[in-house]
Design a protein around this motif. Structure first.
Motif, PDB file in Angstrom:
ATOM      1  N   GLY A  57      -4.340  -4.499   6.842  1.00  0.00           N
ATOM      2  CA  GLY A  57      -3.859  -4.291   8.199  1.00  0.00           C
ATOM      3  C   GLY A  57      -4.715  -5.024   9.198  1.00  0.00           C
ATOM      4  N   TYR A  58      -4.664  -4.564  10.415  1.00  0.00           N
ATOM      5  CA  TYR A  58      -5.405  -5.194  11.500  1.00  0.00           C
ATOM      6  C   TYR A  58      -6.898  -5.236  11.179  1.00  0.00           C
ATOM      7  N   ASP A  59      -7.521  -6.376  11.438  1.00  0.00           N
ATOM      8  CA  ASP A  59      -8.962  -6.543  11.211  1.00  0.00           C
ATOM      9  C   ASP A  59      -9.638  -6.755  12.558  1.00  0.00           C
ATOM     10  N   ALA A  60     -10.523  -5.852  12.916  1.00  0.00           N
ATOM     11  CA  ALA A  60     -11.193  -5.914  14.215  1.00  0.00           C
ATOM     12  C   ALA A  60     -12.301  -6.972  14.273  1.00  0.00           C
ATOM     13  N   GLY A  61     -12.608  -7.585  13.171  1.00  0.00           N
ATOM     14  CA  GLY A  61     -13.580  -8.680  13.192  1.00  0.00           C
ATOM     15  C   GLY A  61     -14.928  -8.301  12.626  1.00  0.00           C
ATOM     16  N   ILE A  96       8.657   9.112   6.766  1.00  0.00           N
ATOM     17  CA  ILE A  96       9.651   8.208   6.168  1.00  0.00           C
ATOM     18  C   ILE A  96       9.544   6.805   6.778  1.00  0.00           C
ATOM     19  N   ILE A  97       9.464   6.731   8.104  1.00  0.00           N
ATOM     20  CA  ILE A  97       9.302   5.426   8.768  1.00  0.00           C
ATOM     21  C   ILE A  97       8.025   4.753   8.277  1.00  0.00           C
ATOM     22  N   ILE A 152      -1.261  14.319   7.844  1.00  0.00           N
ATOM     23  CA  ILE A 152      -1.060  13.248   6.864  1.00  0.00           C
ATOM     24  C   ILE A 152       0.010  12.279   7.347  1.00  0.00           C
ATOM     25  N   SER A 153       1.081  12.813   7.937  1.00  0.00           N
ATOM     26  CA  SER A 153       2.142  11.918   8.413  1.00  0.00           C
ATOM     27  C   SER A 153       1.650  11.056   9.577  1.00  0.00           C
ATOM     28  N   ILE A 154       0.804  11.589  10.431  1.00  0.00           N
ATOM     29  CA  ILE A 154       0.227  10.783  11.517  1.00  0.00           C
ATOM     30  C   ILE A 154      -0.712   9.731  10.951  1.00  0.00           C
ATOM     31  N   SER A 155      -1.484  10.072   9.928  1.00  0.00           N
ATOM     32  CA  SER A 155      -2.375   9.064   9.326  1.00  0.00           C
ATOM     33  C   SER A 155      -1.549   7.931   8.714  1.00  0.00           C
ATOM     34  N   ILE A 161       1.194   1.223  11.659  1.00  0.00           N
ATOM     35  CA  ILE A 161       0.973   0.412  12.856  1.00  0.00           C
ATOM     36  C   ILE A 161      -0.098  -0.649  12.581  1.00  0.00           C
ATOM     37  N   MET A 162      -1.155  -0.268  11.860  1.00  0.00           N
ATOM     38  CA  MET A 162      -2.212  -1.230  11.510  1.00  0.00           C
ATOM     39  C   MET A 162      -1.662  -2.347  10.615  1.00  0.00           C
TER      40      MET A 162
END
Length: 169
Positions: A57-61, A96-97, A152-155, A161-162
């Motif tokens: 996922g996203y890499d902050a550097g 699910i999403i 868990i679903s929020i994680s 998103i990441m």
């Protein structure tokens, strides 16, 4: 006789990673305390970090940016857990999403994958972890433990998103 006094020796890098991991865990627990969500903060880190390491996922550097970004993600997660209603419909929608997006993983990054075999292995592991977390959420909903199912679903949602940010990065 050669004396290795390198700042980037393997032993030092391993020690540095362990220290960063301990600091990150302590920070997440402190954030959980501040939001009166200690159990949720522990569940969040247990459900988020392992799959994140395989899904990419996203890499902050660098380490500092990564720590600050992790801090922000954890705060967003705790606010979400506190204020999003833990109804079955919301939890199922999020999980699910998120699960469909995790199918896009791993996000191939030059820092993460040295070869196609490793990428394939990470893809299988991240999907298996996602399926396991999905099954756990469903079981928790049946048992009416919605606060943990929501965590868990929020994680998984934050992970998705990441992954999306990593795809466009």
């Amino acid at each position: 006789m050669k004396i290795e006094n390198s700042i980037n020796s393997p032993d030092r890098l391993i020690l540095k990673r362990i220290i960063l991991m301990i600091v990150n865990i302590i920070t997440i627990i402190v954030i959980g305390i501040l939001f009166d969500r200690v159990l949720e903060s522990i569940i969040f880190i247990i459900s988020y970090e392992p799959i994140r390491s395989y899904a990419g996922g996203y890499d902050a550097g660098n380490n500092l940016n990564c720590y600050i970004f992790s801090l922000a993600v954890t705060i967003i997660a705790m606010i979400s857990i506190k204020y999003i209603p833990s109804s079955n419909y919301i939890i199922l929608f999020l999980v699910i999403i998120s699960s469909f997006i995790v199918l896009l993983s791993p996000v191939e990054d030059i820092n993460n994958f040295s070869n196609k075999e490793k990428a394939k292995k990470y893809k299988i592991i991240s999907k298996m972890m996602c399926i396991l977390e999905l099954a756990i959420v469903l079981m928790l909903l049946i048992l009416k433990v919605n606060n943990i199912a929501l965590t868990i679903s929020i994680s998984l949602f934050i992970l998705s998103i990441m992954i999306l940010f990593g795809k466009v990065q």
